[in-house]
Design an enzyme around this catalytic site. Structure first.
Site, mmCIF file in Angstrom:
data_model
loop_
_atom_site.group_PDB
_atom_site.id
_atom_site.type_symbol
_atom_site.label_atom_id
_atom_site.label_comp_id
_atom_site.label_asym_id
_atom_site.label_seq_id
_atom_site.Cartn_x
_atom_site.Cartn_y
_atom_site.Cartn_z
ATOM 1 N N ARG A 25 44.564 5.080 25.962
ATOM 2 C CA ARG A 25 44.570 5.515 27.367
ATOM 3 C C ARG A 25 44.434 4.346 28.334
ATOM 4 O O ARG A 25 43.905 4.505 29.448
ATOM 5 C CB ARG A 25 43.486 6.570 27.626
ATOM 6 C CG ARG A 25 43.744 7.873 26.902
ATOM 7 C CD ARG A 25 42.840 8.986 27.395
ATOM 8 N NE ARG A 25 43.026 10.176 26.582
ATOM 9 C CZ ARG A 25 42.079 11.056 26.276
ATOM 10 N NH1 ARG A 25 40.844 10.861 26.715
ATOM 11 N NH2 ARG A 25 42.330 12.117 25.550
ATOM 12 N N TYR A 151 47.138 23.294 19.557
ATOM 13 C CA TYR A 151 47.475 23.569 20.955
ATOM 14 C C TYR A 151 48.434 24.758 21.063
ATOM 15 O O TYR A 151 48.301 25.597 21.953
ATOM 16 C CB TYR A 151 48.110 22.334 21.606
ATOM 17 C CG TYR A 151 47.107 21.342 22.136
ATOM 18 C CD1 TYR A 151 46.282 21.665 23.226
ATOM 19 C CD2 TYR A 151 46.992 20.076 21.582
ATOM 20 C CE1 TYR A 151 45.372 20.751 23.726
ATOM 21 C CE2 TYR A 151 46.086 19.148 22.090
ATOM 22 C CZ TYR A 151 45.274 19.491 23.159
ATOM 23 O OH TYR A 151 44.372 18.591 23.653
#
Length: 351
Positions: A25, A151
Site C-alpha cells: 500500500r 468477497y
C-alpha cells in the site's frame, strides 16, 4: 536494463549489495500527493484511469525512494470483471452484489477475456513502465482465489466468513467449482500483466488466516499453486511472491507452491522463518506497520532488529524488506522515508 534491479535480484536469491525495500500500500492514503488526486475522483475511477493510476504508482518511488513500484489497482477488479457489481467506498467499506451463494449464481459468473475487461490495468502497467524509465521494477498483483471467493460469497468483508464457510462445509464441490472459476481468471490476469510489462507478481491472500491449516491446504493452496504454475509455464524468469496473511505455521506448504518469495506477517520472527525454510525461497517482510507510528529511534531499532534476525546473506539467500501488512493511512510519510533510508544504509553490512 533496469537501473536498480536489487528487488528482482533478491527475489531470485542472487547476490545484492544491500537489502531492497518496498511496502505494501505504498501508493495510497498516507501520501498528501495521493490524497490531492483522490479529491478529484473516486477510488475505482482512479484504478480505471491509466494516467492517474500510473501517476500514483510512481509517487512513492520519487518521494520515498523505494526499490520497486507496485501498480495501483485493487484485488476486486477480478470480481468485477467476472460480472459482479463492486462498490469500494473508503469511508464505508466494500460491497459486492449480488453475492454468489448458489450454483445458479456461479454459472452466471463469466470467465472474461482479461485483455478486454481488465485492459485498463494492462494499459496502466504499460504507461507506468514507460514513465518509470527503468528506474525500478514494477510489481503486478492479484488477490488469491480464496480471498476473492470470500468477497464474492459474503458480498463484502466479514468477521466470521459464515456464508463462505457454509458453502465450504455444506457443499465443498460447489465451493471448489467457484474457486476454480476464479482461479482460471487469476491465471490469465497475472500472465497478461507480465505481457504488459510487470517485472514480478505478488499474490495477496488477505483472508488466509480465516482458515485452519487443513482447510487452507484444501481450499486455498491448490489454487495459488495453479496460478504460480500457470505463470511459470509461460514466463519462467518472472518472480512470484505469495503473501498469505498470518499463515506463519504452514510456511513450507506456501513455499511448495513454486513461488520465489514468501511474504511474512509480523507475527513471526524472521529468523525462525529462515530456519524453517532455509534459503530455498526469498523472504519478504516483516515489520509491524504500527511501528511507523513510533519515534525515529524506535523505527530504526525495529528495522535493525529484523535485518539482524535475518542475518548474514549467503550465496543463495534473499530478503526483501517490507511491512507485515499494508502501511496505515495516518502514518507520517516522513517516517516511511526514514525507514527506507535506514534499511538502505544499515543492510549493506549483512551482504
Amino acid at each position: 536494463m533496469l537501473k536498480n534491479d536489487l528487488f528482482l535480484r533478491a527475489l531470485k536469491r542472487q547476490p545484492c549489495s544491500r537489502t531492497p525495500i518496498w511496502v505494501m500500500r505504498q501508493a495510497g492514503r498516507y501520501l498528501p500527493e495521493y490524497r490531492a488526486i483522490r479529491e478529484k475522483t473516486d477510488f475505482l475511477t482512479l484504478c480505471k484511469t491509466p494516467e492517474l493510476a500510473a501517476e500514483v504508482t510512481i509517487q512513492p518511488v520519487e518521494l520515498m525512494g523505494v526499490d520497486a513500484a507496485i501498480i495501483f489497482s485493487d484485488i476486486l477488479v477480478v470480481n468485477e470483471a467476472m460480472g459482479m457489481d463492486v462498490e469500494i467506498i473508503e469511508t464505508k467499506g466494500i460491497k459486492l452484489s449480488p453475492p454468489i451463494r448458489s450454483q445458479v449464481d456461479i454459472d452466471r459468473l463469466s470467465v472474461p477475456d482479461v485483455h478486454d475487461k481488465l485492459g485498463y490495468v494492462l494499459d496502466a502497467i504499460r504507461l507506468t513502465k514507460k514513465e518509470l524509465d527503468n528506474r525500478v521494477p514494477l510489481i503486478g498483483f492479484s488477490g488469491a482465489a480464496w480471498t476473492l471467493f470470500t468477497y464474492a460469497v459474503e458480498g463484502g468483508g466479514s468477521k466470521n466468513y459464515a456464508f463462505a464457510k457454509k458453502m465450504m462445509f455444506r457443499d465443498p464441490k460447489m465451493a471448489h467449482m467457484l474457486l476454480s472459476k476464479i482461479s482460471s481468471v487469476i491465471s490469465d490476469y497475472v500472465c497478461a500483466q507480465v505481457e504488459a510489462g510487470a517485472d514480478a507478481i505478488q499474490i495477496f491472500d488477505s483472508w488466509a488466516s480465516a482458515l485452519s491449516e487443513d482447510d487452507y491446504r484444501e481450499f486455498a493452496l491448490p489454487y495459488i499453486k495453479e496460478n504460480v504454475q500457470a505463470l511459470k509455464t509461460k514466463y519462467p524468469d518472472i518472480p512470484v511472491i505469495v503473501f498469505s496473511k498470518d499463515c506463519n505455521t504452514i510456511l513450507e506448504d506456501i513455499a511448495a507452491t513454486g513461488c520465489d518469495a514468501v511474504g511474512l506477517g509480523w507475527g513471526i520472527d524472521i529468523a525462525k522463518a529462515r530456519t524453517i525454510l532455509g534459503d530455498r525461497v526469498c523472504l519478504q517482510g516483516n515489520m509491524d506497520p504500527t511501528v511507523l507510528y513510533g519515534t525515529p529511534e524506535k523505527i530504526k531499532a525495529e528495522a535493525g532488529k529484523i535485518l539482524k534476525q535475518f542475518g548474514q546473506h549467503t550465496a543463495n539467500s534473499g530478503h526483501v524488506f517490507n511491512l507485515g501488512h499494508g502501511i496505515l493511512p495516518d502514518v507520517d510519510p516522513a517516517n516511511l522515508k526514514l525507514l527506507v533510508e535506514f534499511v538502505k544504509e544499515e543492510s549493506a553490512k549483512y551482504h
